[in-house]
Design a protein around this motif. Structure first.
Motif, PDB file in Angstrom:
ATOM      1  N   THR A 156       2.133  31.112 -56.140  1.00  6.73           N
ATOM      2  CA  THR A 156       1.443  29.840 -56.322  1.00  6.73           C
ATOM      3  C   THR A 156       2.408  28.783 -56.837  1.00  6.73           C
ATOM      4  O   THR A 156       3.241  29.060 -57.690  1.00  6.73           O
ATOM      5  CB  THR A 156       0.292  30.009 -57.339  1.00  6.73           C
ATOM      6  OG1 THR A 156      -0.575  31.048 -56.894  1.00  6.73           O
ATOM      7  CG2 THR A 156      -0.498  28.727 -57.496  1.00  6.73           C
ATOM      8  N   THR A 157       2.264  27.566 -56.315  1.00  5.49           N
ATOM      9  CA  THR A 157       3.032  26.448 -56.825  1.00  5.49           C
ATOM     10  C   THR A 157       2.207  25.756 -57.895  1.00  5.49           C
ATOM     11  O   THR A 157       1.065  25.377 -57.663  1.00  5.49           O
ATOM     12  CB  THR A 157       3.347  25.446 -55.692  1.00  5.49           C
ATOM     13  OG1 THR A 157       4.061  26.129 -54.670  1.00  5.49           O
ATOM     14  CG2 THR A 157       4.158  24.286 -56.211  1.00  5.49           C
ATOM     15  N   VAL A 158       2.782  25.604 -59.062  1.00  3.67           N
ATOM     16  CA  VAL A 158       2.087  24.985 -60.177  1.00  3.67           C
ATOM     17  C   VAL A 158       2.752  23.642 -60.467  1.00  3.67           C
ATOM     18  O   VAL A 158       3.942  23.586 -60.770  1.00  3.67           O
ATOM     19  CB  VAL A 158       2.134  25.884 -61.434  1.00  3.67           C
ATOM     20  CG1 VAL A 158       1.448  25.221 -62.598  1.00  3.67           C
ATOM     21  CG2 VAL A 158       1.502  27.237 -61.140  1.00  3.67           C
ATOM     22  N   ASN A 159       1.987  22.556 -60.333  1.00  4.90           N
ATOM     23  CA  ASN A 159       2.484  21.211 -60.610  1.00  4.90           C
ATOM     24  C   ASN A 159       1.802  20.677 -61.856  1.00  4.90           C
ATOM     25  O   ASN A 159       0.604  20.846 -62.039  1.00  4.90           O
ATOM     26  CB  ASN A 159       2.194  20.265 -59.444  1.00  4.90           C
ATOM     27  CG  ASN A 159       2.987  20.635 -58.211  1.00  4.90           C
ATOM     28  OD1 ASN A 159       4.141  21.015 -58.309  1.00  4.90           O
ATOM     29  ND2 ASN A 159       2.365  20.533 -57.053  1.00  4.90           N
ATOM     30  N   ILE A 160       2.590  20.012 -62.690  1.00  3.06           N
ATOM     31  CA  ILE A 160       2.058  19.372 -63.888  1.00  3.06           C
ATOM     32  C   ILE A 160       2.482  17.908 -63.853  1.00  3.06           C
ATOM     33  O   ILE A 160       3.679  17.609 -63.797  1.00  3.06           O
ATOM     34  CB  ILE A 160       2.592  20.043 -65.170  1.00  3.06           C
ATOM     35  CG1 ILE A 160       2.187  21.516 -65.204  1.00  3.06           C
ATOM     36  CG2 ILE A 160       2.083  19.318 -66.403  1.00  3.06           C
ATOM     37  CD1 ILE A 160       2.745  22.280 -66.375  1.00  3.06           C
ATOM     38  N   ALA A 161       1.498  17.012 -63.858  1.00  2.19           N
ATOM     39  CA  ALA A 161       1.789  15.578 -63.852  1.00  2.19           C
ATOM     40  C   ALA A 161       1.766  15.061 -65.285  1.00  2.19           C
ATOM     41  O   ALA A 161       0.786  15.248 -66.004  1.00  2.19           O
ATOM     42  CB  ALA A 161       0.755  14.841 -63.006  1.00  2.19           C
ATOM     43  N   VAL A 162       2.867  14.444 -65.704  1.00  5.64           N
ATOM     44  CA  VAL A 162       2.980  13.926 -67.060  1.00  5.64           C
ATOM     45  C   VAL A 162       3.624  12.543 -67.053  1.00  5.64           C
ATOM     46  O   VAL A 162       4.306  12.172 -66.106  1.00  5.64           O
ATOM     47  CB  VAL A 162       3.820  14.869 -67.961  1.00  5.64           C
ATOM     48  CG1 VAL A 162       3.128  16.185 -68.181  1.00  5.64           C
ATOM     49  CG2 VAL A 162       5.192  15.077 -67.385  1.00  5.64           C
TER      50      VAL A 162
ATOM     51  N   THR B 182       6.541  22.866 -61.611  1.00  8.41           N
ATOM     52  CA  THR B 182       7.194  21.616 -61.252  1.00  8.41           C
ATOM     53  C   THR B 182       6.560  20.497 -62.041  1.00  8.41           C
ATOM     54  O   THR B 182       5.367  20.267 -61.938  1.00  8.41           O
ATOM     55  CB  THR B 182       7.063  21.350 -59.729  1.00  8.41           C
ATOM     56  OG1 THR B 182       7.557  22.488 -59.022  1.00  8.41           O
ATOM     57  CG2 THR B 182       7.842  20.112 -59.339  1.00  8.41           C
ATOM     58  N   VAL B 183       7.362  19.822 -62.836  1.00  9.35           N
ATOM     59  CA  VAL B 183       6.884  18.709 -63.635  1.00  9.35           C
ATOM     60  C   VAL B 183       7.154  17.448 -62.835  1.00  9.35           C
ATOM     61  O   VAL B 183       8.298  17.164 -62.461  1.00  9.35           O
ATOM     62  CB  VAL B 183       7.604  18.656 -65.008  1.00  9.35           C
ATOM     63  CG1 VAL B 183       7.078  17.496 -65.832  1.00  9.35           C
ATOM     64  CG2 VAL B 183       7.399  19.964 -65.748  1.00  9.35           C
ATOM     65  N   VAL B 184       6.086  16.710 -62.529  1.00 14.23           N
ATOM     66  CA  VAL B 184       6.181  15.502 -61.709  1.00 14.23           C
ATOM     67  C   VAL B 184       5.669  14.314 -62.511  1.00 14.23           C
ATOM     68  O   VAL B 184       4.859  14.463 -63.416  1.00 14.23           O
ATOM     69  CB  VAL B 184       5.370  15.653 -60.392  1.00 14.23           C
ATOM     70  CG1 VAL B 184       5.961  16.761 -59.533  1.00 14.23           C
ATOM     71  CG2 VAL B 184       3.918  15.934 -60.681  1.00 14.23           C
TER      72      VAL B 184
END
Length: 150
Positions: A76-82, A145-147
């Protein structure tokens, strides 16, 4: 030596509900003041049973189930928007609670934030590796992945 009941997981010592024997100074100066443990008493055994029952209801039951969850998480690709500044630095850091919420949002299982280990604080955009303890014998390493966002 002091006999204590752990109320929270302590790395290298045990999990919540375990009865451990530690040196007096460690118990008096670290574990008890921080609320990580309480003194063991005969009446405390009831508290141990309650903590262990609660932990068992949250825990992944078998090694096979933990391995299945590990395989799903690693695929799974885990993205976190901050929020971030101009040069890719974050305002603050990504917390284990943020990671647990992002795993759940990505379609993964509910992960206890206390089971997430971040080698270094995540304070920049990009890809980072995070370790999850799914079972005492099974660990998963996932990439988040922090975006920029929010």
């Amino acid at each position: 030596m002091s006999k204590l009941i752990l109320t929270h997981e302590v790395s290298g010592l045990g999990a919540a509900g375990d009865v451990v024997e530690v040196k007096d100074g460690f118990a008096r100066n670290y574990l008890v003041p921080r609320g990580l443990a309480t003194r063991w008493t005969k009446g405390g055994q009831k508290q141990v049973d309650q903590i262990q029952a609660a932990r068992k209801s949250r825990a992944i039951a078998t090694i096979e189930e933990a391995r299945d969850v590990r395989d799903r998480l690693q695929a799974t690709t885990v993205n976190i928007a901050v929020r971030s500044g101009e040069n890719g630095r974050l305002f603050g850091a990504v917390t284990t609670a943020d990671i647990a919420d992002a795993v759940k949002a990505a379609g993964g299982p509910q992960v206890d934030r206390r089971k997430i280990e971040v080698p270094r604080p995540i304070k920049t955009l990009g890809e980072h590796k995070v370790h999850l303890r799914l079972h005492e014998d099974v660990q998963a390493t996932i990439e988040i992945t922090v975006v920029p966002g929010k």
